[in-house]
Design a protein around this motif. Structure first.
Motif, PDB file in Angstrom:
ATOM      1  N   ARG A 193       0.810  -1.211   0.000  1.00  0.00           N
ATOM      2  CA  ARG A 193       0.000   0.000   0.000  1.00  0.00           C
ATOM      3  C   ARG A 193       0.849   1.269   0.000  1.00  0.00           C
ATOM      4  N   VAL A 194       2.061   1.157   0.511  1.00  0.00           N
ATOM      5  CA  VAL A 194       2.909   2.343   0.627  1.00  0.00           C
ATOM      6  C   VAL A 194       3.915   2.410  -0.510  1.00  0.00           C
ATOM      7  N   VAL A 195       4.579   1.302  -0.766  1.00  0.00           N
ATOM      8  CA  VAL A 195       5.565   1.225  -1.848  1.00  0.00           C
ATOM      9  C   VAL A 195       5.050   0.225  -2.880  1.00  0.00           C
ATOM     10  N   LYS A 196       5.067   0.627  -4.142  1.00  0.00           N
ATOM     11  CA  LYS A 196       4.585  -0.253  -5.202  1.00  0.00           C
ATOM     12  C   LYS A 196       5.537  -1.421  -5.380  1.00  0.00           C
ATOM     13  N   LEU A 197       5.001  -2.634  -5.268  1.00  0.00           N
ATOM     14  CA  LEU A 197       5.801  -3.838  -5.396  1.00  0.00           C
ATOM     15  C   LEU A 197       5.536  -4.509  -6.734  1.00  0.00           C
ATOM     16  N   TYR A 198       6.619  -4.929  -7.379  1.00  0.00           N
ATOM     17  CA  TYR A 198       6.507  -5.663  -8.626  1.00  0.00           C
ATOM     18  C   TYR A 198       6.664  -7.161  -8.333  1.00  0.00           C
ATOM     19  N   GLU A 199       6.292  -7.954  -9.286  1.00  0.00           N
ATOM     20  CA  GLU A 199       6.296  -9.404  -9.068  1.00  0.00           C
ATOM     21  C   GLU A 199       7.681  -9.917  -8.697  1.00  0.00           C
ATOM     22  N   GLU A 200       8.724  -9.371  -9.340  1.00  0.00           N
ATOM     23  CA  GLU A 200      10.087  -9.842  -9.055  1.00  0.00           C
ATOM     24  C   GLU A 200      10.602  -9.355  -7.693  1.00  0.00           C
ATOM     25  N   ASP A 201       9.882  -8.391  -7.100  1.00  0.00           N
ATOM     26  CA  ASP A 201      10.303  -7.888  -5.792  1.00  0.00           C
ATOM     27  C   ASP A 201       9.786  -8.745  -4.643  1.00  0.00           C
ATOM     28  N   GLN A 202       8.778  -9.551  -4.888  1.00  0.00           N
ATOM     29  CA  GLN A 202       8.156 -10.327  -3.824  1.00  0.00           C
ATOM     30  C   GLN A 202       9.138 -11.310  -3.185  1.00  0.00           C
ATOM     31  N   ASP A 203       9.880 -12.043  -4.031  1.00  0.00           N
ATOM     32  CA  ASP A 203      10.830 -13.018  -3.502  1.00  0.00           C
ATOM     33  C   ASP A 203      11.911 -12.331  -2.683  1.00  0.00           C
ATOM     34  N   LEU A 204      12.405 -11.193  -3.170  1.00  0.00           N
ATOM     35  CA  LEU A 204      13.443 -10.462  -2.454  1.00  0.00           C
ATOM     36  C   LEU A 204      12.927  -9.966  -1.107  1.00  0.00           C
ATOM     37  N   LEU A 205      11.697  -9.471  -1.088  1.00  0.00           N
ATOM     38  CA  LEU A 205      11.108  -8.990   0.169  1.00  0.00           C
ATOM     39  C   LEU A 205      10.927 -10.134   1.160  1.00  0.00           C
ATOM     40  N   GLU A 206      10.505 -11.294   0.660  1.00  0.00           N
ATOM     41  CA  GLU A 206      10.354 -12.449   1.541  1.00  0.00           C
ATOM     42  C   GLU A 206      11.706 -12.889   2.106  1.00  0.00           C
ATOM     43  N   ASP A 207      12.756 -12.798   1.291  1.00  0.00           N
ATOM     44  CA  ASP A 207      14.106 -13.123   1.778  1.00  0.00           C
ATOM     45  C   ASP A 207      14.525 -12.158   2.892  1.00  0.00           C
ATOM     46  N   VAL A 208      14.200 -10.882   2.720  1.00  0.00           N
ATOM     47  CA  VAL A 208      14.517  -9.888   3.751  1.00  0.00           C
ATOM     48  C   VAL A 208      13.796 -10.224   5.049  1.00  0.00           C
ATOM     49  N   LEU A 209      12.528 -10.587   4.956  1.00  0.00           N
ATOM     50  CA  LEU A 209      11.744 -10.927   6.148  1.00  0.00           C
ATOM     51  C   LEU A 209      12.295 -12.176   6.840  1.00  0.00           C
ATOM     52  N   ILE A 210      12.742 -13.150   6.053  1.00  0.00           N
ATOM     53  CA  ILE A 210      13.346 -14.359   6.632  1.00  0.00           C
ATOM     54  C   ILE A 210      14.628 -14.009   7.376  1.00  0.00           C
ATOM     55  N   GLU A 211      15.456 -13.149   6.760  1.00  0.00           N
ATOM     56  CA  GLU A 211      16.694 -12.715   7.417  1.00  0.00           C
ATOM     57  C   GLU A 211      16.396 -11.963   8.704  1.00  0.00           C
ATOM     58  N   LEU A 212      15.359 -11.136   8.679  1.00  0.00           N
ATOM     59  CA  LEU A 212      14.970 -10.389   9.884  1.00  0.00           C
ATOM     60  C   LEU A 212      14.546 -11.335  11.004  1.00  0.00           C
ATOM     61  N   LYS A 213      13.755 -12.352  10.659  1.00  0.00           N
ATOM     62  CA  LYS A 213      13.326 -13.330  11.659  1.00  0.00           C
ATOM     63  C   LYS A 213      14.527 -14.061  12.252  1.00  0.00           C
ATOM     64  N   GLN A 214      15.471 -14.437  11.385  1.00  0.00           N
ATOM     65  CA  GLN A 214      16.669 -15.130  11.853  1.00  0.00           C
ATOM     66  C   GLN A 214      17.480 -14.236  12.791  1.00  0.00           C
ATOM     67  N   ALA A 215      17.622 -12.964  12.421  1.00  0.00           N
ATOM     68  CA  ALA A 215      18.373 -12.032  13.264  1.00  0.00           C
ATOM     69  C   ALA A 215      17.683 -11.837  14.613  1.00  0.00           C
ATOM     70  N   GLN A 216      16.340 -11.758  14.611  1.00  0.00           N
ATOM     71  CA  GLN A 216      15.604 -11.615  15.865  1.00  0.00           C
ATOM     72  C   GLN A 216      15.812 -12.829  16.768  1.00  0.00           C
ATOM     73  N   GLU A 217      15.774 -14.025  16.181  1.00  0.00           N
ATOM     74  CA  GLU A 217      15.971 -15.245  16.969  1.00  0.00           C
ATOM     75  C   GLU A 217      17.388 -15.299  17.547  1.00  0.00           C
ATOM     76  N   MET A 218      18.373 -14.927  16.729  1.00  0.00           N
ATOM     77  CA  MET A 218      19.754 -14.918  17.212  1.00  0.00           C
ATOM     78  C   MET A 218      19.925 -13.928  18.352  1.00  0.00           C
ATOM     79  N   ALA A 219      19.367 -12.728  18.194  1.00  0.00           N
ATOM     80  CA  ALA A 219      19.475 -11.709  19.242  1.00  0.00           C
ATOM     81  C   ALA A 219      18.815 -12.185  20.527  1.00  0.00           C
ATOM     82  N   SER A 220      17.670 -12.864  20.404  1.00  0.00           N
ATOM     83  CA  SER A 220      16.971 -13.368  21.586  1.00  0.00           C
ATOM     84  C   SER A 220      17.772 -14.457  22.293  1.00  0.00           C
ATOM     85  N   ILE A 221      18.348 -15.375  21.513  1.00  0.00           N
ATOM     86  CA  ILE A 221      19.151 -16.464  22.089  1.00  0.00           C
ATOM     87  C   ILE A 221      20.393 -15.914  22.770  1.00  0.00           C
TER      88      ILE A 221
END
Length: 302
Positions: A193-221
């Motif tokens: 809704r804020v930034v226009k996403l193209y089809e090829e950007d979806q996979d990259l955005l999902e990779d970013v979210l996965i990396e963020l989750k991994q970093a959060q888990e590492m920081a918590s541990i």
């Protein structure tokens, strides 16, 4: 050459403009000449600004927290976070920060591959990917520093090791908070809704979210481990201090025996045995000192 950043003399559509600690004159130029929203610019340069995304007319502001490391004067290694403002206009991408940023410097120097500024959304996502990757690098560095401090744990009696551990614990709290904020911001972008996403950007955005989750888990541990280590660290330092104090007490008691014996024989009294001979108080002092030392060391082993 494709996928390579080239510095240009004048602005053209698809340019990326990197701004670091702008002067008052440069800020005025960004607002007047390039049409940046003054509030967006002010927010990007605010150290206390939290990660968020906001849209105003034809401009979009994305503020993300970036990881920073610094060595203080007392050689204490600290980690903290610093906001980076990303402003998207119709034709340009602006990154604005109050201080030098390692991620931005890596992009400028060409150490980050597949950067194409003409694809603004993809460029922002790749920036986010590298910002998240820098968190992971610093988290591993925190873990290594923590392990090095733990190896010094057994003989530690100084404040430096404890201060370093406390700084690392505080850094992990900063990282955890910033990573959660960045995760919220990226999820808002995911909705499109804020930034226009193209089809090829979806996979990259999902990779970013996965990396963020991994970093959060590492920081918590790491935070949980470090919290327990800091508690143990304080107990060990206290125990080491008690051992030193016990040794000093033993030395004080042992040295007090000859002093007491010679004090009695130094009063010029004739009732003491062999008062006229020097060898007797000396022999008596050595004998009593040996007995007291034996009793104290035997008690210590128990």
């Amino acid at each position: 050459m494709a996928n390579r950043l080239i510095e240009v003399d004048s602005l053209m559509p698809g340019c990326w403009i990197s701004v670091v600690d702008p002067t008052a004159q440069e800020r005025k130029m960004l607002i007047d000449d390039y049409g940046l929203d003054s509030d967006f610019l002010k927010s990007s340069l605010d150290e206390e600004e939290s990660s968020r995304v906001e849209q105003e007319e034809n401009q979009t502001l994305i503020i993300v927290d970036t990881a920073v490391s610094e060595v203080q004067k007392d050689d204490t290694l600290i980690f903290y976070t610093m906001p980076l403002g990303i402003i998207l206009t119709d034709h340009y991408v602006f990154t604005i920060s109050l201080r030098e940023n390692k991620v931005i410097n890596d992009v400028v120097s060409g150490r980050v591959r597949n950067i194409q500024t003409q694809f603004r959304t993809q460029f922002v996502l790749r920036l986010m990917m590298n910002i998240t990757a820098s968190f992971l690098v610093y988290l591993k560095q925190i873990d290594k520093t923590s392990s090095a401090m733990q190896r010094k744990l057994h003989g530690a009696m100084k404040n430096h090791e404890l201060i370093q551990m406390l700084e690392l614990e505080k850094s992990l709290i900063y990282f955890s908070t910033s990573l959660k904020s960045n995760d919220v911001t990226m999820n808002k972008i995911l909705r499109g809704r804020v930034v226009k996403l193209y089809e090829e950007d979806q996979d990259l955005l999902e990779d970013v979210l996965i990396e963020l989750k991994q970093a959060q888990e590492m920081a918590s541990i790491y935070s949980g481990i470090l919290s327990g280590v800091v508690d143990a660290f304080g107990s060990v330092i206290s125990n080491n201090l008690n051992i030193v104090m016990w040794r000093l007490t033993m030395v004080t008691i042992i040295l007090a025996i000859p002093t007491m014996v010679y004090s009695f024989y130094g009063m010029n009294t004739l009732d003491l045995p062999f008062a006229e001979h020097t060898w007797f108080p000396t022999l008596l002092s050595l004998l009593l000192t040996a007995i007291v030392a034996f009793v104290l060391f035997k008690y210590k082993k128990k």
